[in-house]
Enzyme design. Structure first.
Site, PDB file in Angstrom:
ATOM      1  N   ASP A 282       0.642  -1.325  -0.104  1.00  0.00           N
ATOM      2  CA  ASP A 282      -0.034  -0.176  -0.067  1.00  0.00           C
ATOM      3  C   ASP A 282       0.968   1.256   0.037  1.00  0.00           C
ATOM      4  O   ASP A 282       0.413   2.370   0.558  1.00  0.00           O
ATOM      5  CB  ASP A 282      -0.938   0.085   1.191  1.00  0.00           C
TER       6      ASP A 282
ATOM      7  N   GLY B 276       1.520   3.096  -2.458  1.00  0.00           N
ATOM      8  CA  GLY B 276       1.066   4.093  -3.579  1.00  0.00           C
ATOM      9  C   GLY B 276       1.708   3.474  -4.945  1.00  0.00           C
ATOM     10  O   GLY B 276       1.815   4.220  -6.005  1.00  0.00           O
ATOM     11  N   LYS B 277       1.984   2.017  -5.292  1.00  0.00           N
ATOM     12  CA  LYS B 277       2.415   1.586  -6.217  1.00  0.00           C
ATOM     13  C   LYS B 277       1.435   1.685  -7.363  1.00  0.00           C
ATOM     14  O   LYS B 277       2.047   2.109  -8.611  1.00  0.00           O
ATOM     15  CB  LYS B 277       2.599  -0.001  -6.282  1.00  0.00           C
TER      16      LYS B 277
ATOM     17  N   GLY C  69      -4.488  -4.396  -3.791  1.00  0.00           N
ATOM     18  CA  GLY C  69      -5.392  -3.268  -4.106  1.00  0.00           C
ATOM     19  C   GLY C  69      -4.513  -2.048  -4.564  1.00  0.00           C
ATOM     20  O   GLY C  69      -3.950  -1.413  -3.673  1.00  0.00           O
ATOM     21  N   HIS C  70      -4.654  -1.626  -5.781  1.00  0.00           N
ATOM     22  CA  HIS C  70      -3.921  -0.442  -6.228  1.00  0.00           C
ATOM     23  C   HIS C  70      -4.712   0.532  -6.748  1.00  0.00           C
ATOM     24  O   HIS C  70      -5.523   0.413  -7.772  1.00  0.00           O
ATOM     25  CB  HIS C  70      -3.064  -1.102  -7.469  1.00  0.00           C
TER      26      HIS C  70
ATOM     27  N   THR D  76      -5.751 -11.581   3.748  1.00  0.00           N
ATOM     28  CA  THR D  76      -6.885 -10.894   2.768  1.00  0.00           C
ATOM     29  C   THR D  76      -8.080 -11.676   2.725  1.00  0.00           C
ATOM     30  O   THR D  76      -9.025 -11.533   2.159  1.00  0.00           O
ATOM     31  CB  THR D  76      -6.343 -10.069   1.525  1.00  0.00           C
TER      32      THR D  76
ATOM     33  N   GLN E   8       2.058  -6.133  -3.161  1.00  0.00           N
ATOM     34  CA  GLN E   8       2.689  -6.376  -1.810  1.00  0.00           C
ATOM     35  C   GLN E   8       3.723  -5.361  -1.619  1.00  0.00           C
ATOM     36  O   GLN E   8       3.769  -4.424  -2.440  1.00  0.00           O
ATOM     37  CB  GLN E   8       2.619  -7.826  -1.310  1.00  0.00           C
TER      38      GLN E   8
ATOM     39  N   LYS F 100       2.816  10.218  -0.334  1.00  0.00           N
ATOM     40  CA  LYS F 100       2.297  10.888   0.821  1.00  0.00           C
ATOM     41  C   LYS F 100       2.834  11.822   1.694  1.00  0.00           C
ATOM     42  O   LYS F 100       2.784  11.539   2.807  1.00  0.00           O
ATOM     43  CB  LYS F 100       1.788   9.661   1.442  1.00  0.00           C
ATOM     44  N   LEU F 101       3.903  12.527   0.987  1.00  0.00           N
ATOM     45  CA  LEU F 101       4.463  13.359   1.771  1.00  0.00           C
ATOM     46  C   LEU F 101       3.569  14.399   2.619  1.00  0.00           C
ATOM     47  O   LEU F 101       3.620  15.019   3.508  1.00  0.00           O
ATOM     48  CB  LEU F 101       5.481  14.225   0.712  1.00  0.00           C
TER      49      LEU F 101
HETATM   50  P1  GDP Z   1      -0.787   0.322  -3.711  1.00  0.00           P
HETATM   51  O1  GDP Z   1      -1.161  -0.888  -3.158  1.00  0.00           O
HETATM   52  O2  GDP Z   1       0.667   0.195  -3.091  1.00  0.00           O
HETATM   53  O3  GDP Z   1      -1.113   0.474  -4.916  1.00  0.00           O
HETATM   54  O4  GDP Z   1      -1.311   1.330  -2.713  1.00  0.00           O
HETATM   55  P2  GDP Z   1      -3.001   1.584  -2.301  1.00  0.00           P
HETATM   56  O5  GDP Z   1      -3.460   2.103  -3.440  1.00  0.00           O
HETATM   57  O6  GDP Z   1      -3.397   0.468  -1.592  1.00  0.00           O
HETATM   58  O7  GDP Z   1      -3.145   2.646  -1.138  1.00  0.00           O
HETATM   59  C1  GDP Z   1      -2.345   4.027  -1.305  1.00  0.00           C
HETATM   60  C2  GDP Z   1      -3.332   5.078  -0.998  1.00  0.00           C
HETATM   61  O8  GDP Z   1      -2.855   6.327  -1.046  1.00  0.00           O
HETATM   62  C3  GDP Z   1      -4.426   5.154  -2.096  1.00  0.00           C
HETATM   63  O9  GDP Z   1      -5.558   5.554  -1.458  1.00  0.00           O
HETATM   64  C4  GDP Z   1      -3.829   6.536  -2.931  1.00  0.00           C
HETATM   65  O10 GDP Z   1      -4.979   7.115  -3.691  1.00  0.00           O
HETATM   66  C5  GDP Z   1      -3.360   7.273  -1.965  1.00  0.00           C
HETATM   67  N1  GDP Z   1      -2.047   8.084  -2.251  1.00  0.00           N
HETATM   68  C6  GDP Z   1      -1.254   7.688  -3.144  1.00  0.00           C
HETATM   69  N2  GDP Z   1      -0.071   8.639  -3.261  1.00  0.00           N
HETATM   70  C7  GDP Z   1      -0.802   9.627  -2.242  1.00  0.00           C
HETATM   71  C8  GDP Z   1      -0.046  10.884  -1.872  1.00  0.00           C
HETATM   72  O11 GDP Z   1       0.963  11.264  -2.353  1.00  0.00           O
HETATM   73  N3  GDP Z   1      -0.778  11.778  -1.065  1.00  0.00           N
HETATM   74  C9  GDP Z   1      -1.972  11.309  -0.625  1.00  0.00           C
HETATM   75  N4  GDP Z   1      -2.503  11.825   0.267  1.00  0.00           N
HETATM   76  N5  GDP Z   1      -2.510   9.899  -0.922  1.00  0.00           N
HETATM   77  C10 GDP Z   1      -1.691   9.343  -1.732  1.00  0.00           C
HETATM   78  P1  IMO Z   2      -0.817  -4.113  -2.211  1.00  0.00           P
HETATM   79  O1  IMO Z   2      -0.414  -4.750  -3.603  1.00  0.00           O
HETATM   80  C1  IMO Z   2      -0.981  -4.503   2.048  1.00  0.00           C
HETATM   81  C2  IMO Z   2      -1.011  -8.581   3.598  1.00  0.00           C
HETATM   82  C3  IMO Z   2      -2.204  -9.215   4.444  1.00  0.00           C
HETATM   83  C4  IMO Z   2      -1.558 -10.141   5.593  1.00  0.00           C
HETATM   84  C5  IMO Z   2      -0.569 -10.625   4.635  1.00  0.00           C
HETATM   85  C6  IMO Z   2      -1.041 -11.866   3.814  1.00  0.00           C
HETATM   86  O2  IMO Z   2      -2.216  -3.330  -2.281  1.00  0.00           O
HETATM   87  O3  IMO Z   2       0.394  -3.268  -1.603  1.00  0.00           O
HETATM   88  P2  IMO Z   2      -2.337 -12.779   1.897  1.00  0.00           P
HETATM   89  O4  IMO Z   2      -3.890 -12.623   1.614  1.00  0.00           O
HETATM   90  O5  IMO Z   2      -1.461 -12.215   0.877  1.00  0.00           O
HETATM   91  O6  IMO Z   2      -2.253 -14.089   2.196  1.00  0.00           O
HETATM   92  O7  IMO Z   2      -2.220 -12.024   3.274  1.00  0.00           O
HETATM   93  O8  IMO Z   2      -0.190  -9.524   3.357  1.00  0.00           O
HETATM   94  N1  IMO Z   2      -1.387  -8.155   2.408  1.00  0.00           N
HETATM   95  C7  IMO Z   2      -1.224  -6.768   2.064  1.00  0.00           C
HETATM   96  N2  IMO Z   2      -0.941  -5.896   2.513  1.00  0.00           N
HETATM   97  N3  IMO Z   2      -1.110  -4.640   0.583  1.00  0.00           N
HETATM   98  C8  IMO Z   2      -0.999  -5.554  -0.112  1.00  0.00           C
HETATM   99  O9  IMO Z   2      -1.159  -5.607  -1.328  1.00  0.00           O
HETATM  100  C9  IMO Z   2      -1.461  -6.964   0.531  1.00  0.00           C
HETATM  101  N4  IMO Z   2      -1.438  -8.038   0.036  1.00  0.00           N
HETATM  102  C10 IMO Z   2      -1.512  -8.725   1.335  1.00  0.00           C
HETATM  103  O10 IMO Z   2      -2.906  -7.995   5.086  1.00  0.00           O
HETATM  104  O11 IMO Z   2      -0.996  -9.439   6.491  1.00  0.00           O
HETATM  105 MG    MG Z   3      -2.766  -1.683  -1.744  1.00  0.00          MG
END
Ligand code: GDP
Ligand code: IMO
Ligand code: MG
Length: 441
Positions: A13, A15-16, A40-41, A129, A224, A331-332
């Site tokens: 999570d 911000g990939k 979840g991207h 998850t 991840q 997220k600075l």
């Molecule tokens: P990922 O799994 O690495 O793709 O990240 P997620 O999408 O799960 O979580 C990142 C969250 O941070 C999302 O809700 C984005 O919209 C948000 N996000 C990404 N970059 C920034 C940033 O620079 N600032 C803020 N405030 N939110 C951001």
């Molecule tokens: P993205 O790609 C954050 C965590 C789960 C749990 C552990 C194992 O959005 O960054 P799993 O269902 O993979 O067997 O769960 O890994 N986890 C994540 N945490 N971002 C993810 O994906 C994750 N995918 C799995 O919360 O701790």
């Molecule tokens: Mg995510």
């Protein structure tokens, strides 16, 4: 750089999705190489918010090829649902999507096993998850997995399901008192998915090989993060695949000599979803502030993310095990308004100072983080697109991250929207990297 791997540097999570979407403007292909719908991207554009679980984050652009490599585990129902949602929202899905026949399927019994085994673990649960990821990869390694290619051959598929269910039903019923699965029902359901997915199936490795020879720009989208990697993460509180850069090669069929760079995405602080050690976790008001300001709720499960200070020990380790060529700090803006910030530089445990990531979970659980304090800034940074516009304290904070991680920063994200970003150096099209000190000069 023509081929670039994007990985998470922390616990996911980071911000990939946002970074991949941004870089995809300059790429022709985006390929996922591991994980499944546990990911979840999030991508936010003028047309709204998109959360991708299996579909690569480049799908919103016309004319880009999006691929699912052999290392991905695919829940066909989830994938079809995701495709349908995108189509409903006007995204074109057709020849722009390719699925490897070598990718493994997530079966209904994988999800059931994920749920019951977590429940049985009680306080030792991982906090998965619940998407069946661990059991699907376990079957792959045990050589009883069922692949996308099998799904396209009804007789082969049926036979494998029947064979697997002999042991799986016994296991589910006797160990967990769970319901048994019917081969007939699974085949009926899954062979329906086969017709829908058949047009997308093609040799991902061969297509990537040709694209690389033609000098195309390719993004390998990690899911991840480094510390959730099955080998290098905080085992057993990890996912079941190689989320680190090496996984991009084994998960797509591209050799390591064909990779030009690896960018590690890191938040300006740290978060984690699920169980497991987290040395810099904050359970006080600051932790709450990060959760609220950063909207730290999981994109897949909606769970609250645990929040804490930036940990440079984690980050330096990610630089090493991924061979990172640059960092994207996201997220600075969430840190705006704090009078003081802290960065962890080491762990103290039973009189010993750890500067490198220990493999021993006891150390991570029991250690006291050693912090360096830095001044915060009051000026809002949301939406800033030029490095020079950043407050001086933010520049110092970023320069210190660069120094501690021993890796140059190429991008700084200052908000959730696509356009909220400072690109210091474009990782795909930029020339030589410069350190932040030179940018300040
Ligand atoms: P990922 O799994 O690495 O793709 O990240 P997620 O999408 O799960 O979580 C990142 C969250 O941070 C999302 O809700 C984005 O919209 C948000 N996000 C990404 N970059 C920034 C940033 O620079 N600032 C803020 N405030 N939110 C951001
Ligand atoms: P993205 O790609 C954050 C965590 C789960 C749990 C552990 C194992 O959005 O960054 P799993 O269902 O993979 O067997 O769960 O890994 N986890 C994540 N945490 N971002 C993810 O994906 C994750 N995918 C799995 O919360 O701790
Ligand atoms: Mg995510």
């Amino acid at each position: 750089m023509a081929t670039l791997i994007v990985v998470g540097s922390q616990w996911g999570d980071e911000g990939k999705g946002k970074i991949v979407d941004l870089l995809a403007q300059e790429a022709q292909i985006v390929v996922r190489f591991q994980g499944g719908s546990n990911a979840g991207h999030t991508v936010i554009t003028k047309r709204g918010t998109y959360v991708f679980h299996l579909v690569p984050s480049g799908i919103l652009y016309r004319g880009k090829l999006c691929m699912l490599g052999n290392g991905v585990v695919i829940d066909p129902a989830g994938l079809i649902q995701e495709l349908d949602h995108l189509i409903e929202r006007g995204v074109k899905i057709g020849r722009n999507l390719i699925i490897s026949p070598r990718a493994h399927l997530i079966m209904p019994y994988h999800k059931a096993l994920d749920a019951v085994s977590e429940e049985a673990k009680g306080s030792r649960r991982i906090g998965t998850t619940g998407r069946g990821i661990g059991p699907a990869y376990a079957d792959k390694m045990a050589r009883v997995g069922i692949r996308i290619g099998d799904l396209l051959q009804p007789d082969v598929f049926r036979q494998k399901v029947e064979e697997n269910l002999v042991a799986m039903n016994r296991h589910l019923h006797h160990v967990y008192q769970a319901d048994r699965f019917s081969a007939e029902k699974i085949c009926h359901e899954y062979l329906g998915y086969a017709d829908r997915l058949r047009p997308y199936v093609a040799d991902v490795s061969a297509l990537l090989d040709r694209a690389i020879a033609q000098g195309r720009h390719i993004l390998f989208e990690g899911a991840q993060g480094t510390h959730l990697d099955i080998d290098f993460g905080t085992y057993p509180y990890v996912t079941s695949s190689n989320a680190t850069a090496g996984g991009a090669c084994t998960g797509t069929g591209v050799g390591p000599t064909k990779i030009d760079g690896v960018i590690g995405v890191t938040k300006a602080y740290t978060t984690r979803v699920g169980e497991g050690p987290f040395p810099t976790e904050l359970t006080d008001e600051m932790g709450e502030a990060l959760k609220t300001r950063g909207q730290e709720f999981g994109a897949t499960t909606g769970r609250q993310r645990r929040c804490g200070w930036l940990d440079s020990v984690l980050l330096r380790y990610a630089v090493r095990v991924n061979g990172l060529t640059s960092l994207a700090v996201t997220k600075l803006d969430v840190l705006d308004g704090q009078s003081e910030l802290k960065i962890c530089t080491g762990y103290r445990h039973r009189g010993k100072l750890y500067k490198e990531m220990p493999a021993d979970l006891t150390v991570l659980r029991e250690c006291t983080p050693v912090y360096e304090r830095l001044p915060g800034w009051s000026m809002p940074t949301t939406g800033i697109t030029g490095y020079k516009q950043l407050p001086m304290q933010a520049k110092r904070y970023l320069a210190r991250i660069e120094e501690l991680a021993a890796c140059p920063i190429s991008m700084i994200s200052t908000g959730s929207r696509r356009e909220d970003v400072i690109v210091l150096h474009h990782p795909l099209t930029g020339g030589r990297m410069r350190s932040l000190k030179r940018h300040s000069a």
